[in-house]
Design a protein around this motif. Structure first.
Motif, short mmCIF file in Angstrom:
data_model
loop_
_atom_site.label_atom_id
_atom_site.label_comp_id
_atom_site.label_asym_id
_atom_site.label_seq_id
_atom_site.Cartn_x
_atom_site.Cartn_y
_atom_site.Cartn_z
N LEU A 166 64.02 60.25 53.32
CA LEU A 166 64.32 61.67 52.96
C LEU A 166 64.20 62.62 54.05
N GLY A 167 65.37 62.76 55.10
CA GLY A 167 65.32 63.19 56.11
C GLY A 167 64.64 62.28 57.06
N GLU A 168 63.43 62.92 57.71
CA GLU A 168 62.41 62.06 58.73
C GLU A 168 61.33 61.67 57.76
N TRP A 169 61.31 61.85 56.74
CA TRP A 169 60.09 61.28 55.97
C TRP A 169 60.35 59.97 55.24
N ASP A 170 59.34 59.15 54.96
CA ASP A 170 59.36 57.94 54.17
C ASP A 170 58.97 58.24 52.82
N LEU A 171 59.82 57.95 51.86
CA LEU A 171 59.58 58.08 50.45
C LEU A 171 59.14 56.88 49.93
N ASP A 172 58.26 56.92 48.83
CA ASP A 172 57.95 55.83 47.77
C ASP A 172 57.84 56.39 46.50
N PHE A 173 58.52 55.88 45.73
CA PHE A 173 58.61 56.27 44.26
C PHE A 173 58.24 54.82 43.39
N SER A 223 53.98 57.25 40.56
CA SER A 223 53.41 58.03 41.73
C SER A 223 54.68 58.25 42.69
N LEU A 224 54.74 59.33 43.34
CA LEU A 224 55.52 59.74 44.41
C LEU A 224 54.95 60.23 45.59
N ASN A 225 55.31 59.28 46.74
CA ASN A 225 54.68 59.37 47.74
C ASN A 225 55.42 59.85 49.18
N PHE A 226 55.01 60.59 50.22
CA PHE A 226 55.82 60.90 51.26
C PHE A 226 54.92 60.83 52.44
N THR A 227 55.46 60.08 53.56
CA THR A 227 54.55 60.10 54.90
C THR A 227 55.42 60.19 56.02
N ARG A 228 55.12 60.78 57.00
CA ARG A 228 55.78 61.01 58.14
C ARG A 228 54.92 60.85 59.31
N TYR A 229 55.34 60.43 60.47
CA TYR A 229 54.56 60.18 61.86
C TYR A 229 55.28 61.17 62.71
N PHE A 230 54.58 61.92 63.07
CA PHE A 230 54.96 62.84 64.25
C PHE A 230 54.48 62.52 65.67
N LYS A 231 55.40 61.87 66.37
CA LYS A 231 54.70 61.24 67.71
C LYS A 231 54.44 62.37 68.74
N TYR A 266 52.91 65.34 68.39
CA TYR A 266 52.01 66.21 68.37
C TYR A 266 50.85 65.30 69.08
N LEU A 267 50.38 66.01 70.09
CA LEU A 267 49.26 65.27 70.80
C LEU A 267 49.60 63.81 71.08
N LYS A 268 48.97 62.91 70.53
CA LYS A 268 49.18 61.42 70.70
C LYS A 268 49.65 60.93 69.32
N GLY A 269 49.87 61.70 68.42
CA GLY A 269 50.35 61.24 67.38
C GLY A 269 49.70 61.80 65.94
N LEU A 270 50.64 62.13 65.10
CA LEU A 270 50.27 63.10 63.94
C LEU A 270 50.89 62.37 62.76
N ASN A 271 50.21 61.90 61.72
CA ASN A 271 50.64 61.10 60.65
C ASN A 271 50.32 62.09 59.35
N VAL A 272 51.18 62.41 58.56
CA VAL A 272 51.14 63.19 57.60
C VAL A 272 51.69 62.58 56.18
N ALA A 273 50.75 62.54 55.05
CA ALA A 273 51.13 61.91 53.93
C ALA A 273 50.73 63.08 52.76
N PHE A 274 51.52 63.16 51.54
CA PHE A 274 51.07 63.83 50.52
C PHE A 274 51.87 63.05 49.30
N GLY A 275 51.44 63.44 48.21
CA GLY A 275 51.85 62.84 47.06
C GLY A 275 51.35 63.36 45.63
N MET A 276 51.97 62.91 44.59
CA MET A 276 51.41 63.16 43.29
C MET A 276 51.52 61.85 42.43
#
Length: 866
Positions: free
Chosen positions: A399-406, A448-456, A458-468
């Motif tokens: 979903l754009g740059e995000w990995d989505l898992d439903f 469950s609905l989960n979103f994950t994105r890796y931002f290369k 930001y510093l040495k890498g930032l991984n953000v995940a959120f979901g319901m």
């Protein structure tokens, strides 16, 4: 060549290091780098389809032995695409791994980053090759395999413990069976419908039936040894077990095994507890990058019997030992590409288990016997049929740059009791000898609905995940046939203007061994749960990472909870890193703990009196002021280090502390002759009652130590591993209701406290030594079980001194695809200390502690791959 074979055998038996040359082996050397030309440390490098492998060192360099130009070498590392290359007789091969990962490739519990391996995690994670552990040694179910390979995992087969004889309770770091969350492929697994009421482990707790998952379907098991409620929700106070299913294709693998226990304590036979296991796994490619992998497993196990010597002891059980069982299980794992960005996946299975366990003996002269049916007395059998089924399906896409898992996952566990070789004494000689005793069922559906994105950037890498996540749970109790619970000698009679039940015969009603569930026990209850989380991991520098998570949940039956976690890892050098975490956690009371109830009838002066296990919202529970069950809450802390001081050696040491408030337990039994509350019990025609309650706080501290060393000397591969868990639990004061003040010794007495403490053994250690030479492999393992103390029915201490068991196996590879393994577990037939039968919980010579009471097990296995 005969000399080579002979020396290999000698080395396998004696484990003597030497240096022997074999001209047919080739050496492959090289360096593994990333796209920027930086060396990659810890890349997993192995020959496909074999156990031969190595890892790249701090300079990205590796050395690997291979036999044939047709051998395929595999390079894999989290966060990079796997590469496979045919050796083709090469001596040097440099590899550049490309960044990126297929979502199907990585399931590392404890992190939602696809760019982090288990060795880079800020918390302790064990990744266990279950196929290897199941092949080398004699344990044939997952609980027993983990009992011997994971030092902080404890599980014992029970005897004389009703349902616990049929589903083994297991614990992590000595906490409750229901304080460890189980996932399959990263998705929540449903719990068992059984709540353990008897036995030596997990009393008053529910858990997950790990043995309902076929061993042949499992690729590996990941054990997160840290609190993770802020990441995964309820039940993850002790940690998380993630079971990763196989996804191999164009390969049929499996095996068959058979073995038996040495019946050294029996005079009528030399072996019992015969086991037979047959399993197969096959996968096919489906479309582009898709697969379907299917497993079938069948197992059968006979009774063991370890009777006490009637010349030395009073006999309470003629038949004492492990239950017999017959189990069939099937599982599948699949993934199908929809387009370049979207993938559909599904997995699930069905398991059917029939078990047969002996209950306590009824002597010929017992008033619970009918001599016309059993002139010599009888040994009731408690039978069960346990059906477990699950299905998980979902879609992963972009979903754009995000990995989505439903995903949606549903699971159902149904436990149905039968009693055989028994009778209903109140039916006299007209009684049947087999009854349907009813049972219970638990169903869970999780969306469950989960979103994950890796931002290369930001510093040495930032991984953000959120979901319901939204979960529906349903719990049922269903009644047995009338004869399994009814007393046919009881009639209603008016005494002092009150209707009372009078026993005309003075005989016990219901099925002896296990009285069935009554119509008044029947229920069908549900609840819902909504949760949301955010999980962030930041590599501040190439040496330092930090992670934080928060999770909010709302339960329809007790309200809201909010938990958080912070974790960090700092790499001091390439060879040494520190890691730490702190978190809060919770466990919601299970539906079984809230609603389980059962009734059996006893007689006092000829008057029928009900003895009950009362559900939490019952009239008697409220009358005694027992509060509604609430969540258990916890604070976890851990501090550890990982080290690789020289090639081939790794070490991890992790200390932990877990403070749990308001632990849910099963109370003792309150009698109607109690001077304070007896009147209230009699008014409800209750002779005795026990409950589930948030009764006390606990504090658990400990250390896990894991050391491993591997060394290749020419054609010899040596591996030595040590794993130890050192644990201490402290119990807080017992919390009673105001009406039960002063009755703490009944509410949760000394005997129950010792059972809880025994679930957290002070120590357990294992030392493993492996040697391979060409096609001969030897494995030797010593397991140390620490001292355990329980309290018997006379309030005396039963001490089980520390013991060491020895396991040994030899394997011979006829070809790369066919191997024979022979061996023995507990080779020296070690048992726990004997105790007085009738005073133990089990009614036999031992409680279910340490290595159990089945003794030596000898086995053979044939493993194949086509």
């Amino acid at each position: 060549m005969k000399f080579v074979k002979f020396t290999c055998a000698i080395f396998s038996i004696l484990f003597i290091f030497t240096s022997v040359q074999y001209s047919q082996q080739n050496t492959l050397r090289g360096t593994v780098k990333d796209n920027d030309g930086s060396p990659l440390i810890g890349v997993n490098i192995y020959l496909k389809g074999t156990k031969i492998g190595t890892n790249s060192d701090k300079f990205g360099k590796y050395v690997l032995k291979y036999n044939s130009p047709e051998d395929v070498v595999v390079f894999s590392m989290a966060g990079y695409k796997k590469q496979e290359t045919k050796t083709s007789g090469m001596a040097e091969l440099d590899i550049v791994l490309q960044e990126g990962v297929e979502l199907s490739e990585i399931f590392v519990v404890g992190t939602r980053s696809y760019n982090r391996s288990s060795t880079e995690s800020p918390v302790a994670i064990d990744v266990l090759d279950l196929k290897d552990a199941a092949t080398r040694f004699g344990q044939s179910d997952m609980n027993q395999i983990l009992q011997y390979v994971a030092p902080s995992f404890n599980s014992n087969r029970q005897s004389g413990a009703d349902g616990a004889d049929h589903i083994d309770p297991a614990t992590l770091r000595g906490l409750g069976p229901d304080q460890t969350l189980v996932l399959i492929n990263g998705k929540r697994r449903h719990q068992s419908s059984l709540v353990n009421m008897f036995g030596s482990r997990g009393r008053g707790n529910t858990g997950t039936d790990l043995n309902a998952i076929p061993l042949s379907a499992i690729d590996r098991v990941e054990i997160l040894r840290d609190g993770a409620s802020a990441q995964y929700g309820s039940d993850a106070i002790a940690g998380v077990i993630n079971i990763v299913l196989k996804k191999s294709v164009n390969e049929f693998s499996g095996g068959l095994s058979s073995g038996a226990h040495s019946a050294s304590l029996r005079t009528d036979r030399k072996f019992d507890g015969e086991e037979f296991n047959l399993g197969g796994n096959y996968g096919v490619s489906v479309g582009e990058n898709g697969f379907l992998n299917v497993t079938l497993d069948y197992s059968r196990k006979g009774f063991t019997n370890r009777p006490a010597d009637p010349n030395q002891y009073s006999i309470y059980r003629n038949q004492f030992g492990d239950a017999s069982l017959e189990n069939f299980g099937t599982f599948f794992n699949s993934r199908f590409s929809i387009n370049n960005d979207a993938t559909f996946y599904a997995f699930g299975g069905f398991n059917n288990r029939n078990t047969d366990a002996f209950a306590w003996t009824r002597e010929a002269s017992s008033d619970r016997n009918v001599p016309q049916i059993y002139p010599n007395g009888f040994d009731p059998h408690i039978l069960s049929n346990i059906k477990d089924q699950s299905l998980s399906a979902g879609m992963q896409t972009k979903l754009g740059e995000w990995d989505l898992d439903f995903n949606n996952t549903i699971g159902v566990n149904r436990f149905h009791y039968f009693v055989d070789g028994t009778l209903n004494t109140s039916l006299l000689d007209k009684s049947p000898t087999r009854f349907d005793a009813g049972g219970f069922q638990l169903a869970q559906n999780t969306t469950s609905l989960n979103f994950t994105r890796y931002f290369k950037e930001y510093l040495k890498g930032l991984n953000v995940a959120f979901g319901m996540e939204y979960r529906i749970e349903n719990y049922e109790i269903f009644a047995g046939e009338e004869g399994s619970w009814k007393n046919y000698g009881v009639i209603d009679s008016v005494i002092n203007n009150r209707v009372q039940k009078i026993d005309k015969l003075g005989k016990a009603g219901g099925a002896q061994g296990f009285p069935g569930f009554r119509p008044e026990n029947v229920l069908n209850e549900s609840r819902t749960n909504l949760g949301a989380y955010v999980d962030v991991e930041l590599d501040v520098t190439s040496q330092w990472m930090i992670g934080a998570a928060a999770r909010w949940e709302n339960y329809s039956d007790f309200g809201n909870t909010l938990n958080a976690k912070f974790a960090t890892r700092f790499k001091i050098t390439d060879d040494l890193a520190l890691r730490a975490s702190v978190s809060t956690g919770f466990r919601a009371p299970s539906l079984a703990q809230i609603y389980f109830n059962s009734t059996y009838t006893d007689f006092v002066a000829g008057v029928a009196i009900d003895k009950i296990i009362a559900k939490n919202n019952s009239t008697i529970t409220h009358a005694l002021g027992i509060p509604s069950l609430k969540q258990e809450t916890a604070v976890n802390g851990s501090l550890g280090l990982t080290a690789t001081p020289f090639d081939g050696f790794t070490a991890t040491i992790d200390g932990y502390i877990v403070n749990i408030n308001d632990r849910i337990v099963s109370t003792g039994s309150f009698q109607n002759d109690d001077p304070d509350i007896g009147v209230q019990l009699k008014a409800l025609n209750v002779g005795a009652a026990q409950f589930f309650a948030n009764a006390l706080d606990t504090k658990t501290t400990g250390v896990d130590v894991i050391l491993a060393y591997s060394k290749n000397i020419d054609s010899h591969i040596f591996k030595i591993s040590y794993a130890g868990n050192f644990n201490n639990m402290e119990l807080g004061s017992v919390k009673t209701s105001s009406k039960l003040k002063g009755k703490e010794d009944i509410y949760f007495g000394r005997r129950e406290k010792y059972f809880l403490l025994a679930s957290a053994p002070k120590s357990k250690m294992s030392l493993g030594i492996e040697h391979s030479c060409e096609n001969i492999h030897t494995s030797l393992r010593f397991v140390y079980f620490g001292k355990v103390t329980l309290v018997d029915w006379n309030d005396a201490e039963n001490v089980y001194d520390s013991k060491i068991t020895t396991d040994l196996s030899f394997a011979y590879d006829f070809t790369k695809n066919l191997s024979l393994i022979i061996g023995g577990t507990n080779l020296f037939d070690v048992y726990p200390n004997k105790q007085e039968p009738g005073l133990t919980e089990s009614g036999g010579l031992w409680d279910a502690v340490q290595m159990g009471f089945s003794g030596r097990f000898l086995y053979g296995k044939l493993v194949f791959k086509l």
